[in-house]
Design a protein around this motif. Structure first.
Motif, PDB file in Angstrom:
ATOM      1  N   SER A 109      -0.506  -0.151   5.411  1.00 29.13           N
ATOM      2  CA  SER A 109      -1.020  -1.370   4.784  1.00 29.13           C
ATOM      3  C   SER A 109      -0.835  -1.299   3.274  1.00 29.13           C
ATOM      4  O   SER A 109      -0.681  -2.315   2.607  1.00 29.13           O
TER       5      SER A 109
ATOM      6  N   SER B  56       2.790  -2.448   2.797  1.00 32.44           N
ATOM      7  CA  SER B  56       3.000  -3.890   2.946  1.00 32.44           C
ATOM      8  C   SER B  56       2.194  -4.649   1.901  1.00 32.44           C
ATOM      9  O   SER B  56       2.594  -5.727   1.470  1.00 32.44           O
TER      10      SER B  56
ATOM     11  N   ILE C  58       4.052  -5.268  -1.375  1.00 36.45           N
ATOM     12  CA  ILE C  58       4.962  -6.411  -1.501  1.00 36.45           C
ATOM     13  C   ILE C  58       4.282  -7.533  -2.281  1.00 36.45           C
ATOM     14  O   ILE C  58       4.839  -8.086  -3.228  1.00 36.45           O
TER      15      ILE C  58
ATOM     16  N   GLY D 178       8.907  -4.063  -3.240  1.00 37.60           N
ATOM     17  CA  GLY D 178       8.360  -5.356  -2.830  1.00 37.60           C
ATOM     18  C   GLY D 178       8.955  -6.491  -3.636  1.00 37.60           C
ATOM     19  O   GLY D 178       9.398  -7.505  -3.081  1.00 37.60           O
TER      20      GLY D 178
ATOM     21  N   ILE E 134      13.842  -3.569   3.683  1.00 40.80           N
ATOM     22  CA  ILE E 134      13.037  -3.487   4.901  1.00 40.80           C
ATOM     23  C   ILE E 134      13.237  -2.137   5.567  1.00 40.80           C
ATOM     24  O   ILE E 134      12.271  -1.478   5.986  1.00 40.80           O
TER      25      ILE E 134
ATOM     26  N   ILE F 150      11.382   0.637   3.527  1.00 38.74           N
ATOM     27  CA  ILE F 150       9.921   0.593   3.667  1.00 38.74           C
ATOM     28  C   ILE F 150       9.503   1.108   5.042  1.00 38.74           C
ATOM     29  O   ILE F 150       8.588   1.931   5.168  1.00 38.74           O
TER      30      ILE F 150
ATOM     31  N   TYR G 150       7.317   4.576   6.118  1.00 40.64           N
ATOM     32  CA  TYR G 150       6.115   4.555   6.954  1.00 40.64           C
ATOM     33  C   TYR G 150       6.233   5.567   8.090  1.00 40.64           C
ATOM     34  O   TYR G 150       5.298   6.314   8.381  1.00 40.64           O
TER      35      TYR G 150
ATOM     36  N   PHE H  32       6.950  -0.941  11.786  1.00 38.15           N
ATOM     37  CA  PHE H  32       7.020  -1.828  10.638  1.00 38.15           C
ATOM     38  C   PHE H  32       5.607  -2.108  10.171  1.00 38.15           C
ATOM     39  O   PHE H  32       4.840  -2.744  10.893  1.00 38.15           O
TER      40      PHE H  32
ATOM     41  N   GLY I 167       2.324  -3.612   8.747  1.00 40.88           N
ATOM     42  CA  GLY I 167       1.731  -4.901   8.389  1.00 40.88           C
ATOM     43  C   GLY I 167       2.655  -6.076   8.611  1.00 40.88           C
ATOM     44  O   GLY I 167       3.204  -6.269   9.694  1.00 40.88           O
TER      45      GLY I 167
ATOM     46  N   LEU J 133       5.549  -6.691   7.345  1.00 46.34           N
ATOM     47  CA  LEU J 133       6.959  -6.474   6.984  1.00 46.34           C
ATOM     48  C   LEU J 133       7.909  -7.138   7.983  1.00 46.34           C
ATOM     49  O   LEU J 133       8.885  -7.776   7.604  1.00 46.34           O
TER      50      LEU J 133
ATOM     51  N   SER K 180      -0.162 -14.696   3.103  1.00 49.29           N
ATOM     52  CA  SER K 180       0.746 -13.832   2.340  1.00 49.29           C
ATOM     53  C   SER K 180       2.161 -14.361   2.410  1.00 49.29           C
ATOM     54  O   SER K 180       2.883 -14.388   1.407  1.00 49.29           O
TER      55      SER K 180
END
Lengths: 306, 264
Positions: free
Chosen positions: A241, A244, A247, A259, A278, A281, A285, B107, B109, B111, B199
């Motif tokens: 979190s 994300s 971003i 982001g 993408i 990121i 994770y 992925f 959240g 994304l 968002s």
């Protein structure tokens, strides 16, 4: 002791492969011909052919997947459509900035979260506990895109302590890092407090008290080590979190990270950069999750045989 | 806390009632009153085009609620089907479906939603699709875990021995047991979806300009933070209060139906 690290590494590798295929196939979801969408309808035929060859879209799909996977494994993300520059350089700079921001936020959240949680559990039911718990409830339900403007308003516009946005002064990191960390901080506080209270009522702690150990020594040696286990899980899970959330936060504060690069590339329709962001990121994770799992086994001896 | 939650709900009920009764146009502009402070004719002030912020908030509420409800239905439908199949039949199919689920969970959240919305372009249906793509995973995991749990209970075994078909067992025994955990999960997911939708609109991938959306309003309001902080405050507060209320209901359902608590 059964060693199952190879299995963990293998499943992470499978995940990386899957993520790659998803991010790769996304480009083929574009309605119509991706080349025409990128260059526009009126582009010259020679330009279209050139770009198609450059992106490898003129080859059969299995070959495309294989080629670009080997390219990415060599750290080559291809070139930007807009500027023609290699994406790798941009991605590396952006990654560095995002990681600085995320680590700073993580640092704030862990330091203050654990301290707050321990204090709240020690003074359970007191005024201090109530303040900590209620404010953490507030920060859990506040989204990043509201907390950011709120902090801007209070700390930079009204009080004038910190720069509003950008990356010019060394203090610019404070506001985005605070915005990013407060939600996680609240979760860590809640978690630490609940676990501490549960463990403080357990038989082991009662025995330690009966032995005559000092209260703070019990807290540090017995209680805190047990709290560490669920904490590692929650921090690992929350890191996603954080990524994300970065971003939104980076867009808000114009922080030159992954982001902002992602959002800008979406607005510019520069799809190779979007894909690369993408991918990077999601991979970070997965790596954090892998790291968490290994750390988990080191901290908790019971988990080593499972 | 309860009073706060109910007053927030009451506020939105009043807002929607006013919308139904007067059917105001949230795009009506008054250029003399651009970014005006709250007053009697426009309760929460006006935005940078001279539009009533309260009217736009109510419209944005209706728009996002519509999207969120549709997304919840789609993702819970597919999630439950995949989860039940995976948990009930087991074996290679289960392994494959679990791999797919972990893949989508890699992925973080929003994304995945950002990725799909970016490629498909902004718009209502693309937004719904993008949010559903990441949404089904939670339901699938939950449905799978619950199915595995129920499948091995005695009454299901008995029904199996009596010769019930797979279809009968799934419809009569497994699906009813999924109801309560799904409602709890769905309530929490609603809160997450409100933030996710806002968002996406915030970074320009949601509903498009003349339509009111909370994320879009938030983005506009940040630009006028210096001149009219009330705009950002009202939009942010309405998102936050709604999320808080939904989480409150989630906690309430969770406590009411928690199986662990009932056993104690």
């Amino acid at each position: 002791m059964k060693n199952n690290f190879p299995i963990i590494f293998f499943s992470s590798f499978l995940q990386v492969l899957g993520i790659f295929i998803i991010t790769f196939l996304i480009l083929h979801l574009l309605p119509g011909d991706p080349i025409q969408v990128m260059l526009g309808e009126s582009a010259a035929l020679s330009d279209q052919v050139k770009l198609r060859a450059e992106l490898g879209l003129d080859q059969p799909i299995y070959k495309q997947i294989f080629n670009s996977f080997s390219q990415i494994m060599h750290g080559d993300f291809g070139n930007s459509i807009l500027t023609g520059m290699p994406i790798k350089e941009q991605i590396v700079i952006a990654m560095k900035n995002t990681y600085i921001l995320a680590l700073m936020a993580l640092f704030i959240a862990i330091t203050f979260g654990i301290t707050g949680g321990v204090v709240a559990a020690k003074y359970r039911g007191c005024f201090l506990d109530k303040i900590i718990i209620n404010s953490s409830l507030f920060f859990i339900s506040i989204p990043h895109f509201f907390l950011g403007p709120l902090l801007m308003l209070c700390l930079s516009i009204w009080l004038g302590w910190l720069p509003i946005s950008g990356m010019d002064s060394p203090f610019s990191i404070v506001l985005p890092a605070l915005t990013l960390s407060l939600g996680m901080l609240a979760i860590i506080i809640k978690m630490t407090r609940n676990c501490m209270i549960e463990i403080m009522d357990s038989d082991a702690v009662r025995t330690a008290r009966a032995k005559g150990m000092k209260e703070w020594s019990i807290t540090i040696h017995h209680v805190f080590r047990l709290v560490l286990i669920p904490l590692i899980t929650i921090i690992g899970m929350q890191f996603g979190s954080l990524l994300s959330g970065a971003i939104i936060t980076e867009t808000l504060f114009s922080w030159n990270g992954l982001g902002l690069l992602l959002v800008n590339s979406i607005q510019m329709r520069d799809y190779p950069i979007t894909q690369a962001c993408i991918f990077v990121i999601a991979i970070s994770y997965v790596l954090v999750n892998l790291f968490t799992e290994i750390l988990y086994k080191i901290v908790d001896p019971r988990m080593r045989n499972i | 806390m309860k009073k706060l939650v109910f007053s927030v709900c009451f506020f939105w009920v009043i807002g929607v009632t006013i919308k139904l009764l007067s059917n105001f146009d949230s795009n009506q502009m008054i250029f003399d009153e651009i970014l005006i402070q709250p007053n009697f004719s426009s309760w929460l002030g006006r935005d940078d085009y001279g539009r009533d912020i309260f009217h736009r908030l109510v419209d944005g509420f209706l728009n996002s609620f519509e999207i969120i409800i549709i997304v919840t239905f789609i993702s819970s439908f597919f999630g439950v089907i995949i989860g039940v199949i995976s948990g009930y039949f087991g074996g290679k199919l289960d392994q494959f479906l679990r791999y797919i689920t972990t893949l989508f969970m890699a992925f973080p959240g929003i994304l995945l939603a950002i990725a799909f919305a970016a490629i498909l372009g902004p718009g209502k249906f693309n937004l719904i699709f993008a949010l559903s793509i990441g949404g089904w995973v939670g339901y699938a995991r939950l449905a799978r875990a619950q199915t595995v749990l129920i499948k091995n209970l005695d009454f299901v075994k008995a029904s199996e021995t009596m010769g019930s078909s797979n279809k009968t067992i799934i419809i009569n025994h497994i699906l009813p047991s999924l109801k309560t955990p799904l409602i709890v999960e769905g309530t929490y997911a609603l809160a997450g979806l409100i933030i996710a939708e806002a968002s996406l609109s915030f970074i320009g991938l949601g509903l498009q300009a003349p339509m009111a959306s909370w994320g879009g309003m938030m983005r506009d309001s940040v630009r006028f933070l210096l001149v009219s902080p009330h705009y950002a405050l009202f939009v942010g507060l309405s998102i936050m209060s709604l999320v808080y209320c939904i989480n409150f209901f989630g906690d309430y359902f969770n406590q009411k139906w928690d199986i662990k608590n009932n056993e104690d």
